[in-house]
Write an enzyme that holds these catalytic residues in place. Structure first.
Site, PDB file in Angstrom:
ATOM      1  N   LYS A 102      -4.493  -0.661 -20.477  1.00 12.07           N
ATOM      2  CA  LYS A 102      -3.505   0.316 -20.953  1.00 12.07           C
ATOM      3  C   LYS A 102      -2.321  -0.328 -21.676  1.00 12.07           C
ATOM      4  CE  LYS A 102      -4.276   4.401 -18.151  1.00 12.07           C
ATOM      5  NZ  LYS A 102      -5.238   3.920 -17.132  1.00 12.07           N
ATOM      6  N   GLU A 124       4.332  11.297 -19.472  1.00 14.44           N
ATOM      7  CA  GLU A 124       4.002  11.814 -18.149  1.00 14.44           C
ATOM      8  C   GLU A 124       3.030  10.821 -17.530  1.00 14.44           C
ATOM      9  OE1 GLU A 124       2.330  12.831 -20.846  1.00 14.44           O
ATOM     10  OE2 GLU A 124       0.346  12.260 -20.098  1.00 14.44           O
ATOM     11  N   SER A 389     -12.268  -2.646 -17.430  1.00 15.59           N
ATOM     12  CA  SER A 389     -10.996  -2.137 -17.958  1.00 15.59           C
ATOM     13  C   SER A 389      -9.788  -2.564 -17.122  1.00 15.59           C
ATOM     14  CB  SER A 389     -11.056  -0.620 -18.075  1.00 15.59           C
ATOM     15  OG  SER A 389     -11.467  -0.028 -16.858  1.00 15.59           O
TER      16      SER A 389
HETATM   17  C1  LIG Z   1      -6.430   4.572 -16.860  1.00 18.37           C
HETATM   18  C2  LIG Z   1      -7.593   3.711 -16.658  1.00 18.37           C
HETATM   19  C3  LIG Z   1      -8.880   4.080 -17.123  1.00 18.37           C
HETATM   20  C4  LIG Z   1      -9.154   5.407 -17.773  1.00 18.37           C
HETATM   21  O1  LIG Z   1      -8.518   5.605 -19.006  1.00 18.37           O
HETATM   22  P1  LIG Z   1      -9.290   5.596 -20.375  1.00 18.37           P
HETATM   23  O2  LIG Z   1      -8.311   6.131 -21.340  1.00 18.37           O
HETATM   24  O3  LIG Z   1     -10.512   6.441 -20.234  1.00 18.37           O
HETATM   25  O4  LIG Z   1      -9.658   4.186 -20.661  1.00 18.37           O
HETATM   26  C5  LIG Z   1      -9.929   3.198 -16.950  1.00 18.37           C
HETATM   27  N1  LIG Z   1      -9.752   2.021 -16.330  1.00 18.37           N
HETATM   28  C6  LIG Z   1      -8.553   1.625 -15.862  1.00 18.37           C
HETATM   29  C7  LIG Z   1      -8.441   0.315 -15.177  1.00 18.37           C
HETATM   30  C8  LIG Z   1      -7.433   2.460 -16.002  1.00 18.37           C
HETATM   31  O5  LIG Z   1      -6.244   2.063 -15.543  1.00 18.37           O
END
Ligand SMILES: *Cc1c(COP(=O)(O)O)cnc(C)c1O
Length: 406
Positions: A102, A124, A389
């Site tokens: 993010k 938000e 992610s």
């Molecule tokens: C917020 C988050 C997501 C989901 O958000 P996307 O916009 O779909 O990528 C996925 N993985 C992690 C680690 C997150 O913090």
């Protein structure tokens, strides 16, 4: 590469169009007073973010502050355990500063705000992940940051609230209605309507009105660009498949954007939660229908009144009743295949990756790992690149309490 009549060689020049549409999805469905503010952001994005100075500064920050490029790791023991020759790899966004992808778009958004002469960023947050990433970026650039959060979420997500406060962000507790994400969105938009001369709104995924789905994708595309180059350097070829989890869809769009024009199978993984009954999952692209919410047209889960339905997932970052318009478009085209894994498969994958590779993944990312493992068993040979992610050590207390050690 031509795919279903779309020339992916020129895809990024054509999508979205000038009004923010990916085919019929996307656009901007907001009150006129907010439209002027969105137009200002679009205009600024198109000039400032394409300038050599902005690009050079963002590149330097990614290297010196975020720790990019993040590596790709070969998941050798996990691949051996599957035992059919398929090789698994992970793009390590868990090693990006703050422990998730993010920050990639938050640094871009707040740098843009600074170039636009804004003093404040507004957002938000539900689970608090977007709030923490934005608070980090705001602290780095020295801008004020107001994060609106439902009172119920403030209680549930105490560690993230503490993180934001430590970083100097004002957390505004919203006590209307059900006191969760929906009310926080409304309160943040209301504040933004009053403050848009001095502030910009920072959306946390490839969702919301134009230009956010495009802008957030472009800032996240660093993941796909790095991954493609690294993978080819490591193995001498492209992966056969890439996999990412889809909530709003930003980490997935980041990775996918690097491979759309390649002969690579692309999989987006949605959370099936407790099962396919409405209210038990958040698999909007799999079970949803077309509709407008939060300022854009996409595929969404609706209740009997046509309003966004209640959703559930063990991963708080994935429980959103829609997904970005570009995902809806790529789904209809057939370029990306969307599928689901449930909570149980996800928790198994969480422990499997931790044990076999020494990486504790975020529960969101564990959805992609679970799907990658299933896919590997069906493939027989080849390679799969999974987007990790984020890291999971922030949620271990919750996991141990709810599931024990598996
Ligand atoms: C917020 C988050 C997501 C989901 O958000 P996307 O916009 O779909 O990528 C996925 N993985 C992690 C680690 C997150 O913090």
């Amino acid at each position: 590469m031509l795919f279903n009549d779309i020339d992916f060689d020129v895809y990024f020049k054509k999508y979205p169009d000038a009004k923010g549409y990916f085919g019929k999805y996307g656009g901007s469905y907001i009150p006129p007073e907010l439209q002027a503010a969105m137009d200002e952001i679009t205009e600024a994005y198109q000039t400032i973010c394409k300038s050599r100075k902005f690009i050079a500064e963002l590149r330097r920050i990614r290297k010196e502050f975020q720790g990019r490029p993040t590596p790709i790791s070969h998941l050798a023991r996990l691949s051996d355990k599957i035992g059919n020759g398929v090789q698994l790899y992970a793009k390590r966004e868990d090693l990006n500063h703050t422990g998730a992808h993010k920050l990639n778009h938050c640094m871009g958004e707040v740098l843009l705000a600074k170039y636009m002469g804004k003093k404040k960023v507004i957002a938000e947050t539900g689970a608090g992940q977007h709030g923490v990433a934005l608070a980090t970026a705001a602290a780095y650039f020295g801008l004020e940051c107001d994060v609106y959060m439902g009172a119920v979420d403030v209680k549930k997500q105490a560690p993230n609230v503490a993180r934001m406060k430590i970083l100097g962000t004002r957390v505004v507790e919203v006590t209307d209605g059900l006191q969760t994400l929906k009310e926080a969105v409304d309160a943040a938009f209301t504040a933004y309507c009053k403050e848009y001369k001095d502030a910009i709104y920072c959306i946390g995924s490839v969702v919301g009105p134009h230009p956010f789905p495009m802008m957030v994708r472009d800032f996240q595309s660093v993941v796909g660009i790095e991954a493609r180059e690294q993978f080819v350097e490591m193995t001498g070829e492209l992966p056969d498949a890439v996999v990412a989890c889809v909530g709003g869809g930003s980490n997935a769009m980041g990775l996918f954007s690097g491979f759309l024009d390649d002969p690579v199978d692309i999989y987006g993984v949605e959370p099936l939660g407790r099962g396919p009954k409405l209210g038990d999952h958040a698999a909007s692209l799999t079970y949803g229908e077309e509709g407008v919410m939060h300022g854009f047209n996409s595929i969404m889960l609706k209740d009997e009144n046509g309003e966004p339905a209640p959703v559930y997932s063990v991963a708080s970052g994935l429980d959103y009743p829609s997904s970005g318009p570009e995902h809806a478009f790529l789904r209809d085209l057939g370029r990306v295949k969307y599928d689901v894994v449930d909570d149980d498969e996800t928790i198994d994958a969480f422990f499997e990756l931790s044990r076999m590779e020494g990486i504790i993944p975020a529960i969101e990312s564990s959805h992609a790992v679970a799907y990658g493992l299933k896919l590997a068993k069906t493939m027989g040979k080849g390679s799969i690149l999974i987007n990790l992610s984020g890291r999971g050590d922030k949620v271990i207390d919750y996991i141990i309490e709810k599931y024990g050690i598996r």
